[in-house]
Design an enzyme around this catalytic site. Structure first.
Site, short mmCIF file in Angstrom:
data_model
loop_
_atom_site.label_atom_id
_atom_site.label_comp_id
_atom_site.label_asym_id
_atom_site.label_seq_id
_atom_site.Cartn_x
_atom_site.Cartn_y
_atom_site.Cartn_z
CE1 TYR A 133 45.28 35.81 89.31
CE2 TYR A 133 43.03 35.53 88.53
CZ TYR A 133 44.17 36.31 88.65
OH TYR A 133 44.19 37.56 88.12
CE LYS A 148 47.71 34.35 82.98
NZ LYS A 148 46.33 34.45 83.26
C1 3LM Z 1 48.58 35.47 87.14
N1 3LM Z 1 46.46 34.67 86.47
O1 3LM Z 1 49.57 36.17 86.89
P1 3LM Z 1 42.40 35.88 83.08
N2 3LM Z 1 43.09 30.96 86.55
C2 3LM Z 1 44.42 30.98 86.82
C3 3LM Z 1 45.15 32.14 86.59
O2 3LM Z 1 46.45 32.14 86.86
C4 3LM Z 1 44.49 33.29 86.08
C5 3LM Z 1 43.13 33.22 85.81
C6 3LM Z 1 42.46 32.03 86.05
C7 3LM Z 1 47.30 35.73 86.46
C8 3LM Z 1 46.91 36.92 85.92
S1 3LM Z 1 46.97 38.80 87.85
C9 3LM Z 1 46.20 40.33 87.69
C10 3LM Z 1 47.38 38.25 86.22
C11 3LM Z 1 45.06 29.77 87.37
C12 3LM Z 1 45.21 34.56 85.84
C13 3LM Z 1 42.37 34.37 85.24
O3 3LM Z 1 41.05 36.38 83.41
O4 3LM Z 1 42.57 35.48 81.66
O5 3LM Z 1 43.47 36.82 83.57
O6 3LM Z 1 42.63 34.50 83.89
O7 3LM Z 1 48.64 34.53 87.94
#
Ligand code: 3LM
Length: 398
Positions: free
Chosen positions: A116, A213
């Site tokens: 990510y 998610k």
């Molecule tokens: C996305 N992803 O749309 P938060 N690990 C994984 C993730 O996909 C994400 C995180 C950690 C997305 C967020 S992009 C601005 C939006 C595999 C997040 C981080 O901190 O809860 O967003 O998670 O792919």
């Protein structure tokens, strides 16, 4: 009172509903009340001091622990088959707290080159400022992983299937390398959920989720959680989480506990819808290359099966548009029901353009290395009727 030990004997779908110690509500409420409080009153001064010293049980202050958050931690730990868990304010809060708790200046980290965007940013920009070196490596080949290990290497970080294009890594192979070299293996399991993959069974020491998610599943919370051994979770809680402070609010924990109860049936529907969407896209001329672990041509497909690494392919699909960026933008702007938004795992089908959105923190070289092109689009297949998803895709591709 039902204890967390009892709940560990249940099957995963039951754990999503009943897992962890029961909260003994004096009114007998079926759903434990939300402990929406910042602080806890001590019975007397000695008892307060004893709680701080760790000599007595009892809550102190919600950054250090809260009954609602604790219930969620126990439930997710049981789901991952790990001893304990620590909840955090966001998924990135979990990634940062779980890694930094075990690192110091001079250490070396090996991270998968397909992760990510913000995890990449944390490792490549921030870690460097604090004297922690990171190598981004294609972990599909054990020789490449082995060659990256130095005497300073402490930790290996990966995602499988990877965000955004579902690159699959062999957890048991990487687990063996980590064991041989005594490296802490940290796996981000967000795309799979503990119902579809339990990295701890393949050697992972710490398993992370963006609870934003699928675990929550309703698009109304940002949160994270890390599971691991009781000792490692204690270290994370007493260092990076407590003192950097990115802990989860009880309100968010309560919402995730509510969402979690339907994880089993949601994942069934997400996965069934995704398979149909992938089959449709695979036959579309506008789609140059499709990335979905459920299709036989996808590298790593053989790791899916009832006794294998992944119980199912999940519900994220990515594809390269035949005419690159312009085609991708035209297609995204034509969608009517499907929402143009980052994030994933919600009831709503969400679609986004990784190179300019979720993975925009990557340099052009890192995007190229990870195989994220300008024409790549990612879909998180939601819970709508699959024919409505297909109709919208069809009209936008036409
Ligand atoms: C996305 N992803 O749309 P938060 N690990 C994984 C993730 O996909 C994400 C995180 C950690 C997305 C967020 S992009 C601005 C939006 C595999 C997040 C981080 O901190 O809860 O967003 O998670 O792919």
């Amino acid at each position: 009172m039902r204890s967390k030990e009892l709940s560990r004997q249940w099957r995963p779908e039951t754990i999503t509903i009943h897992g962890g110690d029961e909260i003994n509500d004096p009114q007998g409420a079926l759903v434990a009340p939300m402990y929406q409080t910042s602080t806890f009153v001590f019975p007397d001064a000695e008892a307060g001091g004893a709680r701080f010293a760790g000599d007595a049980e009892g809550y102190i202050y919600s950054r250090l622990g809260n009954p609602t958050t604790r219930q969620l931690e126990q439930r997710v730990a049981a789901l991952e088959g790990m001893e304990d868990a620590a909840a955090s304010a966001t998924g990135m809060g979990a990634v940062a707290a779980a890694t930094l708790a075990f690192l110091k200046a001079g250490d070396h980290v090996i991270a998968s080159d397909a992760i990510y965007g913000c995890s990449y940013a944390l490792f490549s920009h921030l870690f460097e400022r604090f004297g922690i070196q990171v190598s981004f490596v294609d972990m599909r080949d054990p020789a490449t992983l082995g060659a990256a290990i130095t005497p300073q290497t402490k930790l290996v970080f990966l995602e499988t299937p990877a965000n955004p294009h579902l690159r699959i890594l062999d957890l048991s192979m990487i687990g063996k390398v980590c064991r041989t070299h005594q490296l802490k293996m940290v796996v981000d399991n967000t795309f799979m959920t503990p119902l579809l993959q339990r990295p701890g069974e393949f050697g992972a020491d710490l398993v992370i989720h963006s609870a934003t998610k699928y675990l929550n599943g309703h698009g109304d919370v940002v949160a994270g959680i890390v599971t691991g051994s009781a000792e490692d979770i204690h270290t994370i809680k007493m260092t990076t989480l407590k003192d950097m402070g990115a802990t989860m609010s009880p309100h968010d924990a309560w919402l995730i506990l509510r969402g979690l109860k339907t994880l089993g049936i949601r994942m069934e529907r997400h996965c069934a819808n995704a398979l149909k969407v992938a089959e449709f896209l695979n036959s579309e001329p506008a789609v140059e290359k499709l990335y979905f672990p459920g299709l036989e041509h996808h590298p790593g497909h053989e790791l899916i099966g009832s006794e294998k690494q992944m119980k199912s392919a999940g519900a994220i699909i990515a594809f390269d548009m035949a005419d690159g960026y312009q085609a991708a933008v035209r297609f995204l702007n034509r969608l009517k029901m499907i929402r143009l938004a980052v994030s994933l795992g919600d009831a709503e089908t969400l679609i986004q353009h990784p190179a300019s959105m979720t993975h925009s923190p990557l340099t052009p070289e890192a995007l190229l290395k990870a195989g994220i092109g300008d024409g790549l689009v990612r879909i998180s297949v939601g819970l709508e009727h699959v024919d409505d998803i297909l109709d919208d895709l069809r009209q936008a591709l036409a």
